[in-house]
Scaffold this motif. Sequence first.
Motif, PDB file in Angstrom:
ATOM      1  N   LYS A 264       0.642  -1.191  -0.144  1.00 57.20           N
ATOM      2  CA  LYS A 264      -0.007  -0.076   0.122  1.00 57.20           C
ATOM      3  C   LYS A 264       0.761   1.397   0.111  1.00 57.20           C
ATOM      4  N   TYR A 265       1.531   1.479   1.007  1.00 57.36           N
ATOM      5  CA  TYR A 265       2.260   2.743   1.322  1.00 57.36           C
ATOM      6  C   TYR A 265       3.700   2.649   0.768  1.00 57.36           C
ATOM      7  N   ARG A 266       4.365   1.799   0.524  1.00 50.29           N
ATOM      8  CA  ARG A 266       5.760   1.748   0.074  1.00 50.29           C
ATOM      9  C   ARG A 266       5.834   2.358  -1.296  1.00 50.29           C
ATOM     10  N   LYS A 267       4.888   1.983  -2.053  1.00 51.06           N
ATOM     11  CA  LYS A 267       4.747   2.589  -3.329  1.00 51.06           C
ATOM     12  C   LYS A 267       4.503   4.116  -3.405  1.00 51.06           C
ATOM     13  N   ILE A 268       3.660   4.524  -2.199  1.00 53.18           N
ATOM     14  CA  ILE A 268       3.495   5.846  -2.296  1.00 53.18           C
ATOM     15  C   ILE A 268       4.624   6.583  -2.043  1.00 53.18           C
ATOM     16  N   VAL A 269       5.654   6.173  -0.992  1.00 49.52           N
ATOM     17  CA  VAL A 269       6.474   6.749  -0.488  1.00 49.52           C
ATOM     18  C   VAL A 269       7.642   7.070  -1.894  1.00 49.52           C
TER      19      VAL A 269
ATOM     20  N   ARG B  19      -5.388  -6.165   0.602  1.00 48.14           N
ATOM     21  CA  ARG B  19      -6.589  -5.803   1.020  1.00 48.14           C
ATOM     22  C   ARG B  19      -6.935  -4.349   1.214  1.00 48.14           C
ATOM     23  N   SER B  20      -7.797  -3.945   0.835  1.00 50.77           N
ATOM     24  CA  SER B  20      -8.060  -2.476   1.083  1.00 50.77           C
ATOM     25  C   SER B  20      -7.931  -2.014   2.608  1.00 50.77           C
TER      26      SER B  20
ATOM     27  N   GLU C 273      -0.835  -3.395   7.891  1.00 53.22           N
ATOM     28  CA  GLU C 273      -0.769  -2.367   6.974  1.00 53.22           C
ATOM     29  C   GLU C 273      -2.334  -1.548   7.179  1.00 53.22           C
ATOM     30  N   ILE C 274      -2.469  -1.277   8.682  1.00 54.79           N
ATOM     31  CA  ILE C 274      -3.415  -0.368   9.065  1.00 54.79           C
ATOM     32  C   ILE C 274      -2.967   0.950   9.408  1.00 54.79           C
TER      33      ILE C 274
END
Length: 262
Positions: free
Chosen positions: A72-77, A153-154, A182-183
């Motif tokens: 989820k957030y690794r790609k955003i970083v 998962r979302s 990953e919450i």
Amino acid sequence: MVHHQIKVVQALASAITEGGRGANGTAFPNQPEKALKLYEFEGSPFCRRVREVMTLLNLDYEVYPCPKGGTKYRKIVKELGGKAQFPFFVDENTGEKLYESQDIIQYLFKNYGKSGKTPKKYTHYPKLPLVAFAGTLINGARGVWINKKIINRSAPEQLVQLWGFEASPYTRVVRGVLTELEIPFVFHNVAKERWQDQGPSILRLKPGKYEALKGGKREKIVSVMGRVKKDIQVPYFEDPNTGAKIFESEAIINYLQRKYGA
């Protein structure tokens, strides 16, 4: 499966390796208008350095867990900063985006500390965080890898809320699970503000009825946490997606695993 209390003891030993940093903080933080954002993972010793300072400054912030294997957030970083390196810090109040833990720490003291200067003990960390790394190992390397059951998962629609402080072993085990699932969550620091706050809620150095420092952050937090005895006990957890409000780390973890990890 490791028993919950053994995990707590491991988390306590991990906190002790850091000399108790991440327990105490100012009663009167300079909380910015827009939420500070930290992309990190619980088991990283470099991220831990930043979290300790966030507790010292008693700042609340949004956490976007980036465990190894996370989707989820690794790609955003990487999109925001150009590389998948952690911690990654974003301050939308100034537009600042920072990677290196030492740079983030200096920035925090400059912008949200009382004097604007970084205390000497926080100006130079060892290049290799051997002590903090040992703490991660003692803690069973929890909060390092993704729980493979929930990949892709979302995330919950609204950020869940967690009250605690960095060195609290009971809070640490909850943050580890939040990372592995990953919450994303809002972390409300409830740092110990003075000597009367030292010790767990039933064994404080100052006996008798607990009284929070007048005008301090803890005094305001007590009503939010809804304790009948007007006491401070961490961790405390709220899920605005379901209305759940939970004390006790084991109960919080059971809820997270049942609701988001099954």
